[in-house]
Structure formats: C-alpha cells, structure tokens
Design a protein around this motif. Structure first.
Motif, PDB file in Angstrom:
ATOM      1  N   TYR A 120      81.425 -80.517  24.234  1.00 37.95           N
ATOM      2  CA  TYR A 120      81.389 -79.101  23.856  1.00 37.95           C
ATOM      3  C   TYR A 120      80.244 -78.957  22.868  1.00 37.95           C
ATOM      4  O   TYR A 120      80.205 -79.630  21.833  1.00 37.95           O
ATOM      5  N   GLN A 176      82.784 -71.227  28.354  1.00 36.38           N
ATOM      6  CA  GLN A 176      84.055 -70.773  27.802  1.00 36.38           C
ATOM      7  C   GLN A 176      83.871 -69.269  27.631  1.00 36.38           C
ATOM      8  O   GLN A 176      82.831 -68.836  27.129  1.00 36.38           O
ATOM      9  N   PRO A 428      87.421 -75.217  28.612  1.00 35.51           N
ATOM     10  CA  PRO A 428      86.690 -73.970  28.893  1.00 35.51           C
ATOM     11  C   PRO A 428      87.632 -72.826  29.234  1.00 35.51           C
ATOM     12  O   PRO A 428      87.657 -72.324  30.351  1.00 35.51           O
TER      13      PRO A 428
END
Length: 531
Positions: A120, A176, A428
């Motif tokens: 991420y 996301q 996500p």
C-alpha cells in the motif's frame, strides 16, 4: 449506532469505514512492454470470485496500514480473515499504524529491495517516482487476463481508470475508493436557534451573514448571556466552506472551469472577493479570532454547551455526533442539520466532492507470484468483498431479506464492528452509500440525496510528466507556504487587501503560471483518456 461508552473519534472512524469515513536502477514508466513478471503459478480459471488459486498453502506478503483505532489489529480481524479464507490465500501481514505509515515505509521504498508481494503506497505517486524507479510492475496484461472485477469498476467509473493510467498508457496500481458525491462536508445550522429567532435556513451568502449576526446578538440559546459563538469550525474547513460561494475550489487549489480551462484558485480575482468577505466576518466577530486554531474537540464542546449555532464538517456529524449531544434529541427531528450550499454573489452554489481514489496498492518487482497477487487484489475489489467491508458478516452484523440488508444489534455496536475489521484500510476497500443510509437517521439519508446534485467533482488526480513534475516539485512547496501565510494575514487584517495585486505578482514570480500550464496539460490528458 451504539455510541455509549465510545469516544466520538472512534465512532466517526466506524461511520467513515462503513459509509464512505490517507532506488537505484530504473526501468521507468516507459522501459518495459507493460507485462508482468513470469509466474510459477500453473494455469488457473479465475472467475472473479474466491478462491483465486487452486494451489495448497498459497501465500502472499502484504505491507499496509493497520486500523486507526489502536486496540484493533486488522491482521487478525474477522472480515480480513474472511477475505483471505475466501481467496484461498494465507497472508503474511506487515501492518503499520497509519499515523506513522509514511515515515516507516518511505525508507523501505527508497532502498528498493526486499519488498513484499503487495504494497500500500504512502501516497498516490503523482510524480511517478516509484514507477520510474521500477519498484512496481505494470498491470495492463494482468488486468486484461484476470481483471474481472477491476474491469467492472473501470467501466462504471472511467475517471478512476483515467487517473490511474500513466501518460504512456500503462497502469501500475489497484485503487482503494471513497464516496465522491454522498455524505460530503457541508454547512450545518442549529434548527432550534433558527426557529427561536424566526429565521429560515439561509440560502445565500448574504442571508448566512445576517443569520450569524442574529446568532451573536439575539440570545438564541436563551440563557440571558452574550455567550454565543455564531460560527465554529476547524480552520481546514474554512476554504472548503466559503470558496465555492465565489466559484473557487480552495481546498484542492486547482479547478477546471466549464470550458476545461485550469485555474489556481488562490491566483484568481474571485479570491480577493473571498478574502474581503472573510475579513468582514472576522472584523464583526462572526469568524472568531481563534478560527485558525479551532479544533474539532472545541467545536464539539461548544455545540454540547449550546453556544454555537453553525459549523461545517463531514455530513455524518450532524446526525451521528452533533444532534445527539442534546439530551432531548429525537432522531426523527434534526437539531443540527445540513443546508444547501450557499449561493454566492455571482450565482455559484455547490459543495466540493472527493476524488474517487483514496489510496493505491502496487505489486512489487520482488513478487515471486504476481499473478496470484493480482488475482487476490482483484477479488478484494469484488462486490462480494465490498459487502464484507461495509456490512460485515451475514447473520452476525447484518441480515438480508428480499435483497434488503439490515444491521443487527452487533452491527450497530461500535466496538464490535471495529474489532471485526469494518472498512479495513489494509485492503482495497470501496465505500458504500447503502450501508451509510441504513446507519444515519432517516432525515439525514433523505437530505443526502437532495444534496447530491450540488456536489462538484474536484480537480482529478493525474500523473505528471517529468518536466511537469520538476516544475511542481520546485515551485509548489514555496507557493503553498506563501499562500497560507498571506491567507491568514488578509483575513485577520494583518495585511491590507490593497496588497492583493502585489501578492498576485509574487505568485507569478514564483512560477505559478508554469505550474498551471502543467496542470492544464495533465487535465487535457485526463479528459482524452476517457474518450
């Protein structure tokens, strides 16, 4: 939502989660053919649902953020484990508190070695520094082969695909997503104060100003004291609140007009009108002398003491926090209620929405099985997964009858759903309007839909070409610092608005027009990518 025994911040974290709620060698964006690294995974017929593999003991490593609530560990949370189980993958999680995430992850990205399968990103890589460093593989071929759910997202939201496509047509990240038109920040007013003073909800900026004057002088809380603070809000919301009345998006700095021309809001003639208006509020004591340092807790405290009549915050505060502060609040009737955006002197009337992409996940160059990693991410953005993120687990936190979902008592228990991993930020996740509608008061959900047509999209996220990135990285930090400094001085009167032309000239010397030209080129590419 059960609020007793839970702090306001933790309650809001849940509402945000379920409703809405941050290298040496270079292959570069153009140094590959857009294909993923070879995988040892045998052919597998992935359909978009779990499982995503038929290999026994399939494993992935993922670096991401842990929950905002410190007593919740998402690596063991029920919803996260359910996603793993459905996918048929065991995940080795490396989760870091979000408050420290960028500081902890940036050195690892700078080193560029030993990265897990999935990362991420600490930011959205607008200047493509991670892409150009070759840290993450392009996903185009994987999207074409396995992107069952991602393709649905891109078909539904071409803007998301356009934002995540580099100038040379490659895609490196899985998004996301957040809500963009619902439950946005807005003005809220105390309906009881309006009723006592015989006022209607203000529709224009002038009516709003007149209302604040009445709030200050006419004792709307009825205690016989001149203790009213007409307007209280965190300073970060001031530009978002008043900028639109002058046609400006000050919170995102840049905006494109109806003809597609890009502007820097703080470099526009209308910005002087905005400053003049706020300076007037400041002089009259309608915008408190402490406005630049006002905190969320102070606003909440003032509302709970019934000394503030208007504020600006995310929508869910009005029915989930502010109205319930009054002991006699009946959820059928609002006390603090959102209003339509104020119409400004030139007819502008809108609120600012949010960009759809709130975070991105990349598959690292070190991944031994990028196909498995991609299929896991694709399943993680499926509708099935989204239901887990926003509703929890069926027959535990919600029930479903004739296609209609309803939260159970457990689903309304703040502490329980947090520990279950509602809205997991390590995946996500995609936020949901439906679950938000079921949590807030009925009047709130109805008002949200009435407000939807007034929400304007902010300037889109678009990747910058090297020359554009160079100009921005060299100029924008100093420009932003100067703008913020002069903003406060103009509003407080420490700097006369007679100096505004000099302020504009200074921005010009700081290369703001070159930055705008770069943003114009980015916006043009973004629009072309949606054709």
């Amino acid at each position: 939502m059960i609020i007793r025994g839970a702090g306001i911040k933790s309650v809001l974290a849940v509402i945000l989660a379920i409703s809405l709620a941050g290298c040496s060698s270079s292959t570069g964006a153009g140094g590959d053919k857009g294909s993923a690294s070879p995988s040892s995974e045998p052919a597998f017929n992935y359909t978009g649902a779990g499982p995503v593999t038929d290999q026994k003991d399939a494993k992935l490593s993922i670096l991401g953020t842990n929950a905002w609530t410190t007593n919740v560990d998402l690596s063991t949370a029920g919803i996260v484990k359910k996603i793993e189980s459905n996918a048929g993958v065991t995940v080795d999680w490396d989760l870091i508190p979000p408050q420290n995430y960028a500081d902890a992850v940036n050195p690892r990205l700078a080193a560029g070695t030993g990265l897990p399968d999935i990362v991420y990103l600490p930011d959205q890589d607008k200047l493509m520094k991670y892409i150009n460093s070759g840290l993450f593989i392009p996903l185009n071929d994987l999207v074409e082969k396995y992107g069952v759910n991602l393709k649905k997202i891109y078909d539904k939201s071409p803007s998301v695909k356009a934002s995540l496509t580099t100038p040379d047509g490659k895609m490196y990240y899985v998004p996301q997503q957040t809500l963009t038109k619902n439950y946005m920040p807005l003005f809220m007013v105390n309906e009881r104060w309006l009723k006592k003073l015989g006022l209607n909800e203000p529709a224009t900026l002038d009516e709003f100003t007149a209302m604040l004057r009445k709030f200050k002088t006419d004792d709307p809380n009825g205690n016989g004291k001149a203790d009213e603070i007409p307007l209280s809000m965190e300073s970060k919301f001031v530009p978002m609140a008043f900028g639109p009345a002058f046609g400006l998006d000050l919170s995102n700095q840049f905006y494109a007009d109806d003809q597609g021309k890009v502007h820097f809001s703080y470099y526009e003639p209308a910005y002087k009108e905005y400053l003049t208006y706020l300076n007037g509020l400041y002089k009259e004591g309608l915008l408190g002398v402490d406005y630049a340092s006002t905190t969320s807790d102070q606003v909440t405290s003032r509302i709970s003491q019934d000394v503030t009549g208007a504020t600006f915050n995310f929508s869910w505060y009005m029915s989930m926090v502010y109205s319930p502060l009054f002991k006699d609040y009946d959820p059928v009737e609002p006390i603090f209620k959102g209003i339509l955006p104020l119409k400004g002197p030139h007819g502008d009337q809108f609120y600012i929405g949010r960009t759809p992409v709130s975070g991105i996940f990349g598959i690292s160059k070190d991944s031994k099985n990028p196909e498995l990693a991609f299929r896991f991410l694709d399943y993680a953005v499926s509708e099935e997964a989204q239901t887990y993120y926003t509703w929890g687990i069926k027959d535990d936190t919600y029930t479903e009858e004739n296609g209609v979902k309803t939260f159970t008592d457990k689903g309304k228990d703040n502490d329980y759903i947090q520990k279950l991993g509602i809205g997991p930020v390590n995946l996500p996740n995609i936020q949901s309007t439906d679950s938000a509608d079921s949590v807030v008061a009925e009047w709130h959900a109805k008002l949200d839909k009435e407000l939807e047509p007034y929400i304007h999209e902010p300037f889109p996220f678009v990747y910058a070409l090297p020359d554009e990135a160079s100009v921005e990285s060299m100029s924008m930090p100093d420009i932003t610092t100067y703008v913020e400094e002069m903003n406060f001085k103009f509003i407080s009167g420490d700097a006369s608005l007679d100096q505004f032309d000099s302020y504009i000239e200074t921005l010009k010397k700081m290369n703001i027009e070159q930055v705008i030209a770069g943003r114009q080129a980015q916006y043009d590419r973004y629009k072309a990518a949606q054709q």
